[in-house]
Enzyme design. Structure first.
Site, PDB file in Angstrom:
ATOM      1  N   TRP A 101       0.833  -1.206   0.000  1.00 23.52           N
ATOM      2  CA  TRP A 101       0.000   0.000   0.000  1.00 23.52           C
ATOM      3  C   TRP A 101       0.866   1.254   0.000  1.00 23.52           C
ATOM      4  O   TRP A 101       0.539   2.237  -0.687  1.00 23.52           O
ATOM      5  CB  TRP A 101      -0.955  -0.016   1.196  1.00 23.52           C
ATOM      6  N   ASP A 171      -1.250   6.367   6.559  1.00 23.05           N
ATOM      7  CA  ASP A 171      -2.365   5.472   6.260  1.00 23.05           C
ATOM      8  C   ASP A 171      -2.402   4.447   7.392  1.00 23.05           C
ATOM      9  O   ASP A 171      -1.477   3.659   7.558  1.00 23.05           O
ATOM     10  CB  ASP A 171      -2.120   4.786   4.912  1.00 23.05           C
ATOM     11  N   LYS A 195     -11.537  -2.686   7.686  1.00 22.06           N
ATOM     12  CA  LYS A 195     -10.757  -3.663   8.439  1.00 22.06           C
ATOM     13  C   LYS A 195     -11.183  -3.754   9.898  1.00 22.06           C
ATOM     14  O   LYS A 195     -11.150  -4.816  10.499  1.00 22.06           O
ATOM     15  CB  LYS A 195      -9.262  -3.332   8.354  1.00 22.06           C
TER      16      LYS A 195
END
Length: 265
Positions: A101, A171, A195
């Site tokens: 990511w 993030d 999540k």
């Protein structure tokens, strides 16, 4: 009823108590005669939902008053573009690449300015967090970017990088609301909710107000990706992901009831 054990990184398991409450309110939310899925985002009922959700999140994280809380769409991945579009005033940003990511965010930022990879663990398949105590931070860097937790590789920052005074952007999708956090150490902290907090489709961005530019740093930034557009409209510039925000709000209340982020940790 048989409930499976779900160890997916996301979409992940939600508290059964929250799901039952949502089921009870599916057809009629608190006497409105409609589901949250059906009501106007401009209605008094939804205004209460989103404002209460924001306040509960502020309580959970201890978010200071000089930070905006935005409930956005596009998932965390859309912020890979929004971050440089809003923040790259000097056209330079430093990235620490510790997983897929962070790598995708770094690659996206290269489209809008000079993205510099100041540290990486790709040499050993992202199996470690590099030493971030004395990084070659660019004098002109508008921010330093990290992905704080990497579910694919099982790594997490135990100590935040030394950004040498530059704004830290993180993030935190994979560890969002799993432990107490000092929001003041970040300029921008954001995460997709699927999540830990709610259904896919919502990203929550917590942004220090002085970092929200009057005009985005990158010319021709889409209106929807300009943080000021969303901040000025209190996340209601367009129809937000109402039902997802509603579920997040219920999870926030559940987290508070359970004892907060200290208990989650």
């Amino acid at each position: 009823m048989h409930r499976v054990y779900n160890f997916s990184a996301g979409p992940a398991v939600l508290p059964e108590e929250v799901l039952r409450e949502a089921a009870d309110e599916m057809l009629d939310y608190q006497g409105t005669g409609m589901s949250v899925m059906e009501m106007s985002h401009r209605s008094a009922a939804f205004d209460e939902i989103i404002k209460t959700a924001e306040q509960d999140l502020r309580d959970l994280m201890g978010i200071p008053d000089n930070y905006k809380v935005l409930f956005l769409q596009g998932g965390a991945s859309q912020q890979f573009a929004a971050v440089p579009m809003n923040l790259m005033k000097n056209g330079v940003a430093d990235y620490i690449v510790t997983g897929q990511w962070a790598k995708k965010a770094y690659q996206e930022a290269q489209k809008y300015g000079k993205a510099v990879k100041v540290a990486s663990s790709e040499d050993e398949t992202f199996s470690y967090i590099p030493d971030c105590s004395d990084l070659p931070i660019d004098d002109d860097a508008d921010y330093v970017y990290i992905c704080e937790n990497n579910t694919i590789y099982g790594t997490k920052y135990k100590k935040l990088p030394n950004t040498k005074g530059k704004t830290l952007v993180a993030d935190v999708s994979s560890c969002f609301l799993s432990e107490p956090v000092d929001v003041t150490k970040y300029g921008v902290i954001y995460g997709g909710v699927q999540k830990n907090v709610g259904p896919a489709g919502v990203v929550i961005a917590i942004i220090r107000e002085d970092l929200i530019p009057e005009k985005p740093a990158v010319e021709n930034t889409p209106t929807m990706l300009a943080w000021k557009t969303q901040a000025d409209a209190d996340s209601l510039y367009n129809t937000p992901p109402c039902y997802g925000i509603y579920i997040c709000g219920k999870v926030f209340k559940w987290l508070k009831k359970m004892g907060g982020l200290e208990e989650m940790q």
